[in-house]
Design an enzyme around this catalytic site. Sequence first.
Site, PDB file in Angstrom:
ATOM      1  N   CYS A   2      32.659  32.528  91.945  1.00  0.00           N
ATOM      2  CA  CYS A   2      33.163  33.958  91.028  1.00  0.00           C
ATOM      3  C   CYS A   2      33.298  32.540  89.960  1.00  0.00           C
ATOM      4  CB  CYS A   2      34.672  34.977  91.072  1.00  0.00           C
ATOM      5  SG  CYS A   2      34.670  35.338  92.628  1.00  0.00           S
ATOM      6  N   ARG A  27      27.466  31.528  88.578  1.00  0.00           N
ATOM      7  CA  ARG A  27      28.412  31.756  89.836  1.00  0.00           C
ATOM      8  C   ARG A  27      28.687  32.706  90.556  1.00  0.00           C
ATOM      9  NH1 ARG A  27      31.407  27.017  88.894  1.00  0.00           N
ATOM     10  NH2 ARG A  27      33.479  28.379  90.373  1.00  0.00           N
ATOM     11  N   TRP A  76      31.099  37.164  92.367  1.00  0.00           N
ATOM     12  CA  TRP A  76      30.559  37.400  94.015  1.00  0.00           C
ATOM     13  C   TRP A  76      31.347  37.530  94.943  1.00  0.00           C
ATOM     14  CZ3 TRP A  76      29.660  35.010  98.227  1.00  0.00           C
ATOM     15  CH2 TRP A  76      28.490  35.080  99.101  1.00  0.00           C
ATOM     16  N   ASN A 102      39.247  33.347  91.554  1.00  0.00           N
ATOM     17  CA  ASN A 102      38.207  33.062  92.479  1.00  0.00           C
ATOM     18  C   ASN A 102      38.250  32.044  93.223  1.00  0.00           C
ATOM     19  OD1 ASN A 102      35.704  31.782  93.296  1.00  0.00           O
ATOM     20  ND2 ASN A 102      35.750  30.078  91.698  1.00  0.00           N
ATOM     21  N   GLY A 103      38.255  32.520  94.434  1.00  0.00           N
ATOM     22  CA  GLY A 103      38.373  32.019  95.844  1.00  0.00           C
ATOM     23  C   GLY A 103      39.098  32.938  96.829  1.00  0.00           C
ATOM     24  N   GLU A 483      12.531  21.587 102.403  1.00  0.00           N
ATOM     25  CA  GLU A 483      13.396  22.295 100.060  1.00  0.00           C
ATOM     26  C   GLU A 483      12.198  22.960 100.299  1.00  0.00           C
ATOM     27  OE1 GLU A 483      15.258  22.155  96.881  1.00  0.00           O
ATOM     28  OE2 GLU A 483      16.469  22.055  99.371  1.00  0.00           O
ATOM     29  N   LYS A 487      13.517  26.798  98.628  1.00  0.00           N
ATOM     30  CA  LYS A 487      13.276  27.575  97.523  1.00  0.00           C
ATOM     31  C   LYS A 487      12.817  28.996  97.480  1.00  0.00           C
ATOM     32  CE  LYS A 487      15.806  25.308  95.130  1.00  0.00           C
ATOM     33  NZ  LYS A 487      16.301  24.352  96.182  1.00  0.00           N
ATOM     34  N   GLU A 490      15.077  31.741  98.379  1.00  0.00           N
ATOM     35  CA  GLU A 490      16.401  31.901  97.370  1.00  0.00           C
ATOM     36  C   GLU A 490      16.048  32.448  96.219  1.00  0.00           C
ATOM     37  OE1 GLU A 490      19.512  28.610  96.115  1.00  0.00           O
ATOM     38  OE2 GLU A 490      17.272  27.172  96.731  1.00  0.00           O
ATOM     39  N   HIS A 506       5.398  23.398 119.223  1.00  0.00           N
ATOM     40  CA  HIS A 506       6.366  23.685 120.278  1.00  0.00           C
ATOM     41  C   HIS A 506       6.929  24.854 120.014  1.00  0.00           C
ATOM     42  CE1 HIS A 506       6.282  19.004 121.811  1.00  0.00           C
ATOM     43  NE2 HIS A 506       5.990  19.001 119.695  1.00  0.00           N
ATOM     44  N   LYS A 605      25.359  29.756  91.493  1.00  0.00           N
ATOM     45  CA  LYS A 605      25.507  28.349  91.847  1.00  0.00           C
ATOM     46  C   LYS A 605      26.736  27.743  92.402  1.00  0.00           C
ATOM     47  CE  LYS A 605      23.385  25.185  90.286  1.00  0.00           C
ATOM     48  NZ  LYS A 605      21.799  25.192  90.725  1.00  0.00           N
TER      49      LYS A 605
HETATM   50  C1  AGP Z   1      20.101  24.717  96.191  1.00  0.00           C
HETATM   51  O1  AGP Z   1      19.032  25.821  95.171  1.00  0.00           O
HETATM   52  C2  AGP Z   1      20.949  25.976  96.488  1.00  0.00           C
HETATM   53  N1  AGP Z   1      21.614  26.612  95.349  1.00  0.00           N
HETATM   54  C3  AGP Z   1      22.271  25.835  97.443  1.00  0.00           C
HETATM   55  O2  AGP Z   1      21.959  25.794  98.550  1.00  0.00           O
HETATM   56  C4  AGP Z   1      22.870  24.510  97.509  1.00  0.00           C
HETATM   57  O3  AGP Z   1      21.440  23.398  97.550  1.00  0.00           O
HETATM   58  C5  AGP Z   1      24.191  24.291  97.566  1.00  0.00           C
HETATM   59  O4  AGP Z   1      25.373  25.549  97.645  1.00  0.00           O
HETATM   60  C6  AGP Z   1      24.928  23.165  97.812  1.00  0.00           C
HETATM   61  O5  AGP Z   1      25.708  23.293  96.402  1.00  0.00           O
HETATM   62  P1  AGP Z   1      25.816  21.448  96.057  1.00  0.00           P
HETATM   63  O6  AGP Z   1      24.909  20.308  95.894  1.00  0.00           O
HETATM   64  O7  AGP Z   1      26.711  21.690  94.340  1.00  0.00           O
HETATM   65  O8  AGP Z   1      27.322  21.266  96.556  1.00  0.00           O
END
Ligand code: AGP
Length: 610
Positions: A2, A27, A76, A102-103, A483, A487, A490, A506, A605
Amino acid sequence: MCGIVGYLGNRPALPVLLEGLKRLEYRGYDSAGVAIRTATGFQVCREVGKVAALEAKLGRDVAQYAGSEGIAHTRWATHGVPAERNAHPQCDDHSGIAVVHNGIIENYQTLKKALEQKGHVFTSETDTEVLAMLIGELYEDDLETAVQAALREVTGAYAIVVMCESEPGVLVAARKGSPLMVGLGHEEFIIASDPSAIVAHTQQAFALEDFTVCRLSKEGYRTSNLHNVPVTPKVMQLEMDLEQIELGDFPHFMLKEIFEQPEALRNTLRGRIDTDRGEVILGGLELVGRDLVRAHRVVLTGQGTAWHAALVIEYMLEELARIPCEVQYASEFRYRNPIVEDETVIVAISQSGETADTLAALEEAKMRGATTLGIVNAVGSSIARLTDAGVYLRVGPEIGVASTKAFIGQVAVGALMSIYAGRRRNLSIEASRRLLTELNGIPDLIAKVVAQSASIHDLVAKYVSQENWLFLGRGYNYPVALEGALKLKEISYIHAEGMPAAEMKHGPIALIHDGMPCVFVAPLGSQHDKVIGNIQEVRARGGRVIVVASEGDEEIVPHADEIIRVPACSEIFSPLVTTVALQLVAYHAAVLRGHDVDKPRNLAKSVTVE
Ligand code: AGP
């Protein structure tokens, strides 16, 4: 994860809090709320959805929210579905306590039972309401003392800001695990989860350390631990400016950050490369450079995109410095009773510097005596503060939830660290000069890839209705395939799988059917022929082959249905150009499918809970 904001000052609090929430919305964005102290007491408004929905609800009777102190939250969900009753602030109306959090309070069920036996009635499924009730239960006449007492009873992670009806002009904030900063303005305080909600008001701030409570009032602030022992915070100058966190002319932060990569990479490399001496200058490694150079084993760790960067760096460190490396998910490293010997170096990679899994792995490694290094973007973040030393990416704030420029920065810092260590082990000055000269030129190559955004859009438009994609690569471009798949997943919600190209036969090859997009990351390099072999296996089963190929590579043409050309470069640096092409593939797929690119569903994020 959050976003929380608090304001105490002389200005109307509501606009400051709402602006802060908008800056922190990346966030978490499934519900939001605010509480303002007005002349007639607390006014609380909560709504499901983004901050805009809260603003719309407030809009109908904004006059009721007149006051110069308040707290706010964008959520969140962890405990309880996104609903008005589960949005924050969570309150204990009996004692007039309001909390934004937050937590995760891990022992909230136990505490809740005890409070219910004392007659407390809960209206939400949240752990935070339990904390509000607990503070209320312990409250006598001093909010700071009640918060300290309550936090001595909870386990888990928290960043909180608390208000009490009977203590006007006072806010109490506290932190353990989740990030929280206090901005020191002119006769005002802005408390926030990260600097982006503070820099519009002041550049002076301090980060709360774990188990720290901060009492803020018109008279000033006081910080102490949970046993009321004073602690002195380290006030810092925030290195972020507003322009960096504004959208400018771009439709989305993700596209802005993709286009920022040439300049972002120049910032990462600036002042760190001496091509004449074939030397890398990493001030952050001065104290522990020897540990890296003499390491018997380097464990690279992180989550998500950072974990993919770790895989690329593993190849680089082994190739250039001949140091045995392994890559581990931080969440696995933390609980697998890891082997950490004297000469083991742990490298924690993180954009936000606040990812709870990576923080916990770091704490475990430190406890076992490892030297810990950080490759981090967020200046002054928890991981940066916890590691023995490290290197900042200097790519500027990354707002888009899907990480882009941070990945490029992480790989580039990995290259610098590998050359740094290599020069102190086995890498010749000629080889180092050659590598550093080429690395200095990579930003211009990236600029050529981003310039293809429109043509990549048109290519993606042909396949965007396909619900399953494969991403395949070899060597340095196997992590790039992972990666690229991440992307696409996501932000476009298309199911995508990345893997080493040879692994496909495989098992996953069974997935291939007519028209299925299979993206091969195949720049010129040592395994080019092998990749062409894998491409033919896909074509033989009707898959549509999209290739990220080097300029001038004619051999690949007859094997590809679609080609995205990237400038040719050494294999070791190719992830810095090929990844950019896949970022654009994902971006355009998400836009074409009408999704919110910067705030994809279910994501946040910075993941500040384990
Ligand atoms: C990647 O696009 C994501 N936002 C997520 O996988 C991110 O890389 C992961 O949560 C790690 O975050 P950080 O690099 O802030 O530790």
